[in-house]
Write an enzyme that holds these catalytic residues in place. Structure first.
Site, PDB file in Angstrom:
ATOM      1  N   GLY A   1      61.179  73.273  58.210  1.00 55.22           N
ATOM      2  CA  GLY A   1      60.031  74.071  58.914  1.00 55.22           C
ATOM      3  C   GLY A   1      59.686  73.365  60.315  1.00 55.22           C
ATOM      4  O   GLY A   1      59.168  73.648  61.274  1.00 55.22           O
ATOM      5  N   PHE A   2      59.944  71.905  60.307  1.00 50.99           N
ATOM      6  CA  PHE A   2      59.680  70.990  61.408  1.00 50.99           C
ATOM      7  C   PHE A   2      60.724  70.652  62.191  1.00 50.99           C
ATOM      8  O   PHE A   2      60.459  69.973  63.144  1.00 50.99           O
ATOM      9  CB  PHE A   2      58.647  69.801  60.915  1.00 50.99           C
TER      10      PHE A   2
ATOM     11  N   VAL B   1      67.789  67.860  61.414  1.00 51.07           N
ATOM     12  CA  VAL B   1      68.229  66.403  61.686  1.00 51.07           C
ATOM     13  C   VAL B   1      69.816  66.285  61.723  1.00 51.07           C
ATOM     14  O   VAL B   1      70.347  67.000  60.901  1.00 51.07           O
ATOM     15  CB  VAL B   1      67.786  65.476  60.685  1.00 51.07           C
TER      16      VAL B   1
ATOM     17  N   LYS C   1      66.586  63.572  65.221  1.00 49.78           N
ATOM     18  CA  LYS C   1      65.695  64.679  64.912  1.00 49.78           C
ATOM     19  C   LYS C   1      65.096  65.719  65.995  1.00 49.78           C
ATOM     20  O   LYS C   1      64.323  64.964  66.737  1.00 49.78           O
ATOM     21  CB  LYS C   1      64.511  64.278  64.183  1.00 49.78           C
TER      22      LYS C   1
ATOM     23  N   ASP D   1      53.800  63.436  51.926  1.00 44.10           N
ATOM     24  CA  ASP D   1      55.106  64.235  51.576  1.00 44.10           C
ATOM     25  C   ASP D   1      55.928  63.547  50.805  1.00 44.10           C
ATOM     26  O   ASP D   1      57.311  63.541  51.277  1.00 44.10           O
ATOM     27  CB  ASP D   1      55.692  64.964  52.723  1.00 44.10           C
TER      28      ASP D   1
END
Length: 268
Positions: A18-19, A22, A37, A141
């Site tokens: 979702g972010f 890479v 990234k 995380d």
């Protein structure tokens, strides 16, 4: 105009979420292996923060810079370069070879690893987290896919601060991370503190590494009652899991005490 990706040759995709996405890449000037990234700026999830330089930057960049301040740490991924654009940002990381993320590493070995290897991994992860805490970074995380392991040296590196926040003593009201690692106090009360939530995540991570799965409701009950066990696991490891996965955060083991547990010290 200088565009950072013009200095790198992109290779295979390493991961997507979702972010951002890479890629493995090579730096053109010296053929250095790196990870690139690329993150689109999305107002729905992108957090920004004032860096000490006085610029408002994406929080992931700020946290990664903070985690590397005061000298690089072997257990934390090093940010080599970055660029912030109007609609996206790009981060260039070291990419030690040969390596895999821990999730893929375990999948190649039957979804779990030996207790001895889990100890090697856990020691490095905890050391990385302690350094992050000293530098006011809350990763938030911890999971196998956010850990790189060198398959030759077993060097572990903590990666991906995209779900993180600046560390504070007060509680957090929002959770940003993987659902399997969600601390029970947030589920019951809607708030959590960084230290005990991190300890819970470490307990889930350790359980996942040595059992090949996540602990669900009844397993967590058995751990709480100290009756969960596996023949191939030492009593010291079981004791550590019992202390990490305590539902009451006030009674959960403190982060700074974990490496003093007998599971880590018995063979030293």
């Amino acid at each position: 105009m200088y565009y950072i990706l013009s200095h790198y040759q992109l290779g295979r995709e390493l991961g997507v979420g979702g972010f951002g996405v890479v890629y493995q890449a090579k730096r053109l000037e010296d053929n250095l292996s790196v990870a690139v990234k690329y993150v689109n700026k999305n107002a729905d999830h992108l957090k920004t923060y004032y860096h000490p330089e006085g610029r408002r930057l994406p929080l992931e960049i700020v946290l990664t810079l903070m985690a590397n301040e005061g000298g690089s740490n072997p257990e934390i991924i090093q940010l080599l370069d970055w660029k912030d654009y109007s609609d996206h940002f790009v981060m260039i990381f070291e990419y030690p070879a040969p390596c895999q993320d821990l999730e893929d590493y375990m999948k190649d070995r039957g979804d779990k690893i030996s207790e001895g290897l889990a100890k090697i991994v856990m020691r490095q992860v905890i050391q990385a987290i302690l350094v992050c805490c000293q530098r006011k970074v809350f990763h938030r995380d911890l999971k196998p896919s956010n850990l790189l392991i060198n398959i030759r040296t077993l060097q572990v590196k903590l990666i991906d601060f995209g779900c993180g926040d600046v560390l504070r003593d007060s509680y957090y009201r929002t959770y940003c991370g993987t659902i399997f690692y969600l601390p029970p106090e947030f589920l019951y009360h809607g708030v959590y503190h960084a230290n005990p939530a991190t300890v819970w995540s470490l307990g889930i991570l350790l359980f996942r590494m040595v059992s090949g799965r996540y602990p669900f409701f009844f397993t967590l009950l058995w751990i709480r009652w100290k009756i969960w066990h596996k023949r191939h696991l030492s009593k010291e490891l079981l004791q550590l899991l019992h202390e990490l996965l305590v539902v009451n955060p006030e009674k959960r083991m403190n982060l700074k005490d974990i490496l003093s547990h007998s599971w880590f010290t018995e063979s030293e």
